[in-house]
Design an enzyme around this catalytic site. Structure first.
Site, PDB file in Angstrom:
ATOM      1  N   ASP A   1      -0.818   0.014   5.313  1.00 25.24           N
ATOM      2  CA  ASP A   1      -0.825   1.147   5.277  1.00 25.24           C
ATOM      3  C   ASP A   1       0.176   1.943   6.106  1.00 25.24           C
ATOM      4  O   ASP A   1       1.117   1.267   6.701  1.00 25.24           O
ATOM      5  CB  ASP A   1      -2.178   1.510   6.350  1.00 25.24           C
ATOM      6  CG  ASP A   1      -2.455   3.310   5.834  1.00 25.24           C
ATOM      7  OD1 ASP A   1      -1.929   3.873   4.809  1.00 25.24           O
ATOM      8  OD2 ASP A   1      -3.170   3.642   6.720  1.00 25.24           O
TER       9      ASP A   1
ATOM     10  N   ASN B   1      -7.855   6.166  -3.573  1.00 31.94           N
ATOM     11  CA  ASN B   1      -6.448   6.611  -3.726  1.00 31.94           C
ATOM     12  C   ASN B   1      -6.207   7.338  -5.264  1.00 31.94           C
ATOM     13  O   ASN B   1      -5.408   7.944  -5.594  1.00 31.94           O
ATOM     14  CB  ASN B   1      -5.545   5.226  -3.519  1.00 31.94           C
ATOM     15  CG  ASN B   1      -5.458   4.864  -2.373  1.00 31.94           C
ATOM     16  OD1 ASN B   1      -5.248   3.691  -2.210  1.00 31.94           O
ATOM     17  ND2 ASN B   1      -5.353   5.906  -1.524  1.00 31.94           N
TER      18      ASN B   1
END
Ligand code: IPE
Ligand code: IPE
Ligand code: MG
Length: 251
Positions: free
Chosen positions: A18, A66
């Site tokens: 991330d 996502n």
């Protein structure tokens, strides 16, 4: 370089990669540049994990959630993924690494699926590290898919309801056949699981670092692994039981 005990490494290392977008935005760059730089960190972590002798490496590369990002970012990520797999397959062969994918592959574009199939097929005979990419992956979605398949098998008579144990349930998940992760690293300072491996992380040791994924270095990977080696994994037992190797287990 920090000291690492080669005999106490995680068998299965999982990573939530991330912070690519923030890395780029802090430098006034487009988010996709962060993803491109992140791909370089992926190469390093794959190479190091395989060199260290880690048997299973699982990378969270694209979540079910996502898909709600701007279409241009999603497209750019799919293109980058395809390019990465194509470029890296020869190296995976040299390093004896086998590709595996978890997640809802039917949502991925056909060209991405073809590239993945080819990489999986080519590396199928490799018996070194297993590199699992979590793509269009969500833990809740995976649990639901497993429940549906179990219900189907129960309805057709191939599964008896009384046979459902945690082990059997686990075998219906996308990760069936893989051991649960021993260690999870998440970069970028977020302290959440974000729908990753909900079932499989039940007893995983967690590690969070502020570093954004493109800045994650070999030294940081080693530091995280050294931290893992300092943990006492008790699995519900007492510390004494662990130190006495279970001698008190009948007390
Ligand atoms: C991780 O970086 C990569 C993916 C989720 C695909 P992010 O893109 O989430 O980066 P941040 O969290 O916005 O910084
Ligand atoms: C998790 O990161 C998914 C991946 C690393 C692929 P996100 O950046 O999407 O997570 P949230 O939405 O901030 O929790
Ligand atoms: Mg993020």
């Amino acid at each position: 370089m920090v000291q690492l005990d080669p005999h106490k490494l995680p068998v299965h290392l999982a990573v939530i990669m991330d912070g690519n977008g923030r890395w780029a935005q802090q430098r006034m760059l487009k988010r996709i540049v962060g993803h491109q730089r992140g791909a370089e960190t992926v190469k390093m972590v794959v190479e190091q994990s395989s060199l260290l002798g880690i048997k299973y490496l699982t990378l969270f590369a694209f979540s079910s959630e996502n898909w709600s990002r701007p279409m241009l970012e999603v497209r750019a990520l799919m293109t980058l993924l395809k390019k990465y797999i194509r470029q890296e397959t020869a190296r995976m062969m040299r390093k004896n690494i086998r590709y595996n994918v978890i997640g809802n592959r039917s949502d991925l574009p056909p060209d991405v699926n073809e590239t993945l199939d080819e990489a999986i097929r080519k590396t199928a005979g490799n018996d070194g590290m297993v590199l699992t990419l979590a793509l269009s992956y969500g833990g809740r979605q995976e649990l639901c898919r497993a429940a549906v398949r179990m219900a189907e098998d129960a309805a057709s008579g191939t599964l008896s309801i009384g046979a459902i144990t945690p082990e059997l349930f686990g075998s219906y998940l996308d990760t069936g056949g893989l051991p649960d992760p021993d260690f999870l690293i998440r970069t970028s300072g977020e302290m959440r699981i974000s729908n990753f491996l909900l079932w499989q992380l039940a007893y995983t040791e967690l590690y969070f670092t502020e570093t954004n994924w493109p800045d994650f270095t070999i030294n940081e990977l080693h530091k995280a692994l050294v931290d893992f080696q300092s943990r006492q994994r008790r699995f519900g037992k007492t510390s004494d039981q662990i130190l006495q190797r279970g001698d008190l287990s009948n007390d």
